[in-house]
Design a protein around this motif. Structure first.
Motif, PDB file in Angstrom:
ATOM      1  N   ALA A  87      86.226 -39.057 137.811  1.00  0.00           N
ATOM      2  CA  ALA A  87      86.332 -37.780 136.942  1.00  0.00           C
ATOM      3  C   ALA A  87      87.391 -38.118 135.836  1.00  0.00           C
ATOM      4  O   ALA A  87      87.530 -37.858 134.688  1.00  0.00           O
ATOM      5  CB  ALA A  87      86.891 -36.694 137.534  1.00  0.00           C
ATOM      6  N   VAL A  88      88.738 -38.941 136.227  1.00  0.00           N
ATOM      7  CA  VAL A  88      89.707 -39.477 135.224  1.00  0.00           C
ATOM      8  C   VAL A  88      89.177 -40.094 134.248  1.00  0.00           C
ATOM      9  O   VAL A  88      89.748 -40.145 133.103  1.00  0.00           O
ATOM     10  CB  VAL A  88      90.831 -39.906 136.186  1.00  0.00           C
ATOM     11  CG1 VAL A  88      92.012 -40.598 135.294  1.00  0.00           C
ATOM     12  CG2 VAL A  88      91.538 -38.812 137.031  1.00  0.00           C
ATOM     13  N   LEU A 123      85.171 -39.400 127.630  1.00  0.00           N
ATOM     14  CA  LEU A 123      84.034 -39.746 127.065  1.00  0.00           C
ATOM     15  C   LEU A 123      83.477 -38.532 126.228  1.00  0.00           C
ATOM     16  O   LEU A 123      82.802 -38.910 125.270  1.00  0.00           O
ATOM     17  CB  LEU A 123      82.962 -39.800 128.217  1.00  0.00           C
ATOM     18  CG  LEU A 123      83.208 -41.181 128.981  1.00  0.00           C
ATOM     19  CD1 LEU A 123      82.032 -41.223 130.143  1.00  0.00           C
ATOM     20  CD2 LEU A 123      83.008 -42.302 128.168  1.00  0.00           C
ATOM     21  N   PRO A 124      83.803 -37.460 126.364  1.00  0.00           N
ATOM     22  CA  PRO A 124      83.059 -36.342 125.405  1.00  0.00           C
ATOM     23  C   PRO A 124      83.608 -36.847 123.946  1.00  0.00           C
ATOM     24  O   PRO A 124      82.648 -36.562 123.087  1.00  0.00           O
ATOM     25  CB  PRO A 124      83.399 -35.134 125.997  1.00  0.00           C
ATOM     26  CG  PRO A 124      83.526 -35.289 127.386  1.00  0.00           C
ATOM     27  CD  PRO A 124      84.178 -36.673 127.551  1.00  0.00           C
ATOM     28  N   LEU A 137      79.087 -39.113 132.838  1.00  0.00           N
ATOM     29  CA  LEU A 137      79.806 -37.868 132.783  1.00  0.00           C
ATOM     30  C   LEU A 137      79.202 -37.285 133.947  1.00  0.00           C
ATOM     31  O   LEU A 137      79.911 -36.265 134.923  1.00  0.00           O
ATOM     32  CB  LEU A 137      79.502 -37.079 131.646  1.00  0.00           C
ATOM     33  CG  LEU A 137      80.678 -37.370 130.650  1.00  0.00           C
ATOM     34  CD1 LEU A 137      80.089 -36.774 129.328  1.00  0.00           C
ATOM     35  CD2 LEU A 137      82.100 -37.019 130.818  1.00  0.00           C
ATOM     36  N   GLN A 138      77.796 -37.261 134.314  1.00  0.00           N
ATOM     37  CA  GLN A 138      77.133 -36.492 135.341  1.00  0.00           C
ATOM     38  C   GLN A 138      77.493 -37.132 136.857  1.00  0.00           C
ATOM     39  O   GLN A 138      77.773 -36.340 137.673  1.00  0.00           O
ATOM     40  CB  GLN A 138      75.363 -36.540 134.998  1.00  0.00           C
ATOM     41  CG  GLN A 138      74.601 -35.699 136.062  1.00  0.00           C
ATOM     42  CD  GLN A 138      75.046 -34.308 135.746  1.00  0.00           C
ATOM     43  OE1 GLN A 138      75.547 -33.727 134.871  1.00  0.00           O
ATOM     44  NE2 GLN A 138      74.911 -33.646 137.145  1.00  0.00           N
ATOM     45  N   THR A 139      77.682 -38.426 136.704  1.00  0.00           N
ATOM     46  CA  THR A 139      77.896 -39.105 137.909  1.00  0.00           C
ATOM     47  C   THR A 139      79.560 -38.683 138.483  1.00  0.00           C
ATOM     48  O   THR A 139      79.652 -38.630 139.673  1.00  0.00           O
ATOM     49  CB  THR A 139      78.022 -40.476 137.840  1.00  0.00           C
ATOM     50  OG1 THR A 139      76.384 -41.104 137.422  1.00  0.00           O
ATOM     51  CG2 THR A 139      78.315 -41.430 138.960  1.00  0.00           C
ATOM     52  N   ALA A 140      80.164 -38.816 137.501  1.00  0.00           N
ATOM     53  CA  ALA A 140      81.849 -38.041 137.777  1.00  0.00           C
ATOM     54  C   ALA A 140      81.812 -36.751 138.274  1.00  0.00           C
ATOM     55  O   ALA A 140      82.518 -36.378 138.997  1.00  0.00           O
ATOM     56  CB  ALA A 140      82.542 -38.627 136.629  1.00  0.00           C
ATOM     57  N   SER A 141      81.028 -35.890 137.864  1.00  0.00           N
ATOM     58  CA  SER A 141      81.032 -34.428 138.151  1.00  0.00           C
ATOM     59  C   SER A 141      80.422 -34.400 139.404  1.00  0.00           C
ATOM     60  O   SER A 141      80.864 -33.283 140.092  1.00  0.00           O
ATOM     61  CB  SER A 141      80.027 -33.487 137.110  1.00  0.00           C
ATOM     62  OG  SER A 141      78.670 -34.110 137.261  1.00  0.00           O
ATOM     63  N   GLY A 161      72.086 -31.823 133.921  1.00  0.00           N
ATOM     64  CA  GLY A 161      72.738 -30.872 134.554  1.00  0.00           C
ATOM     65  C   GLY A 161      74.023 -30.383 133.331  1.00  0.00           C
ATOM     66  O   GLY A 161      73.692 -30.690 132.447  1.00  0.00           O
ATOM     67  N   PRO A 162      74.681 -29.928 133.957  1.00  0.00           N
ATOM     68  CA  PRO A 162      75.776 -29.381 132.978  1.00  0.00           C
ATOM     69  C   PRO A 162      76.501 -30.209 132.220  1.00  0.00           C
ATOM     70  O   PRO A 162      76.859 -29.838 131.044  1.00  0.00           O
ATOM     71  CB  PRO A 162      76.934 -28.419 133.957  1.00  0.00           C
ATOM     72  CG  PRO A 162      76.615 -29.241 135.357  1.00  0.00           C
ATOM     73  CD  PRO A 162      75.451 -29.465 135.278  1.00  0.00           C
TER      74      PRO A 162
END
Length: 332
Positions: free
Chosen positions: A41-42, A47-48, A23-27, A85-86
């Motif tokens: 991102a897609v 994942l969440p 998730l962090q990598t995609a962001s 991160g967020p």
């Protein structure tokens, strides 16, 4: 699950760490390559939700349950050491919602209480998102995109004055729509959170029943007999009362609260309509009726549903409060 010991819990922890890192990598992936970042991102979108279902299932299927929240905390701590991160806060919010969903199903908590608890735990995720991009920035970005689209729609034969006049008129209408959307933005966020919470509860319930982790759960009757708790009426009354103040921010709070309560009550109103149509029409007739109403008259169905749902709280159109008398008890 007992024969595998704590292996499923270890796997759940490792999978969660990898999912949070993904998730962090995609962001941040878009900084290096826009196409690669967009693809990541897609792929990371589900994942969440997956994390919520994974830990909700673990809460029901794995023994002893007291280790499950601890393992989730270990997964978050390990992922935080890798990248902070967020996305870490989003994952924490989703994992907490999943754990509460599993606990609520195990305790057979009231569905409305479980829904509100899960939705409440997802609020930090929304707060982090709003901090990254406030509502005003979202509206400004939407306005900019719409302005470009409207400029492209203006006929090429028009002169500069005509183009500016047409564009100004269209943007004035769009600005009014944006202003209205901004007023009900909290309502849309609340509906989104409740929908996501319902999806988490449903998927956790399904996965636990599928793997044998849940032997007893909620029992839902026919939709035609659905009745909402009476506090929804008080929510509507509170919202309308705040509207009467005509003072901000109470006015905005009252508007969103009244609309939320009305939409919830409309579900009960639709259930009343389903019950009535079930007595009057054949199965084919019901299918055709709801197809036509859903396609051509959906706003009318919802509007009438609000009134029917509100009235049904007192008048009990379907006779749900009447005692059921068996045939043996009937007096001849």
């Amino acid at each position: 699950m007992a024969r595998f010991g704590k292996l499923p819990l270890v796997l759940a922890t490792l999978i969660s760490v990898m999912a949070i890192v993904a998730l962090q990598t995609a962001s941040v992936g878009g900084d290096a390559s826009r196409q690669t970042g967009s693809l990541l991102a897609v792929l990371a979108l589900p994942l969440p939700l997956f994390l919520s279902v994974l830990w909700g299932w673990a809460m029901l299927a794995l023994q002893p349950r007291r280790w499950v929240p601890l393992a989730a905390a270990v997964a978050l701590a390990a992922a935080g050491l890798w990248e902070h991160g967020p996305m870490l806060w989003q994952a924490a919010s989703n994992m907490a919602a999943g754990l509460v969903a599993g606990w609520a199903l195990q305790k057979r908590l009231r569905p409305d209480a479980a829904l509100v608890l899960c939705a409440g735990l997802l609020v930090p995720m929304v707060a982090v998102g709003l901090r990254e991009m406030p509502v005003s920035d979202q509206m400004a970005m939407l306005r900019q995109d719409m302005s470009s689209m409207m400029e492209a729609r203006v006929p090429a034969a028009a002169d500069e004055a005509q183009r500016e006049k047409a564009l100004a008129l269209e943007m004035k209408k769009f600005d009014a729509a944006l202003h209205a959307a901004a007023k009900v933005y909290p309502l849309m966020m609340a509906l989104g959170l409740l929908t996501q919470a319902a999806l988490i509860l449903g998927l956790v319930w399904f996965s636990a029943r599928l793997t044998g982790g849940l032997t007893q759960g909620w029992k839902f009757g026919s939709f035609s007999r659905l009745r909402l708790p009476f506090y929804t009426v008080w929510l509507l009354i509170a919202g309308l009362g705040l509207l009467l103040t005509r003072a901000e921010p109470l006015l905005s709070v009252g508007l969103n609260l009244a609309l939320l309560a009305a939409l919830v009550l409309s579900v009960q109103g639709v259930a009343v309509q389903v019950a009535v149509m079930g007595r009057m029409l054949s199965p084919l007739g019901r299918f055709l009726f709801w197809f036509v109403m859903g396609v051509f008259f959906a706003p009318l169905v919802l509007a009438s549903g609000v009134l029917l749902g509100l009235a049904d709280q007192w008048l009990d159109f379907r006779g749900l409060d009447r005692p059921v008398i068996d045939d043996d008890e009937k007096v001849v």
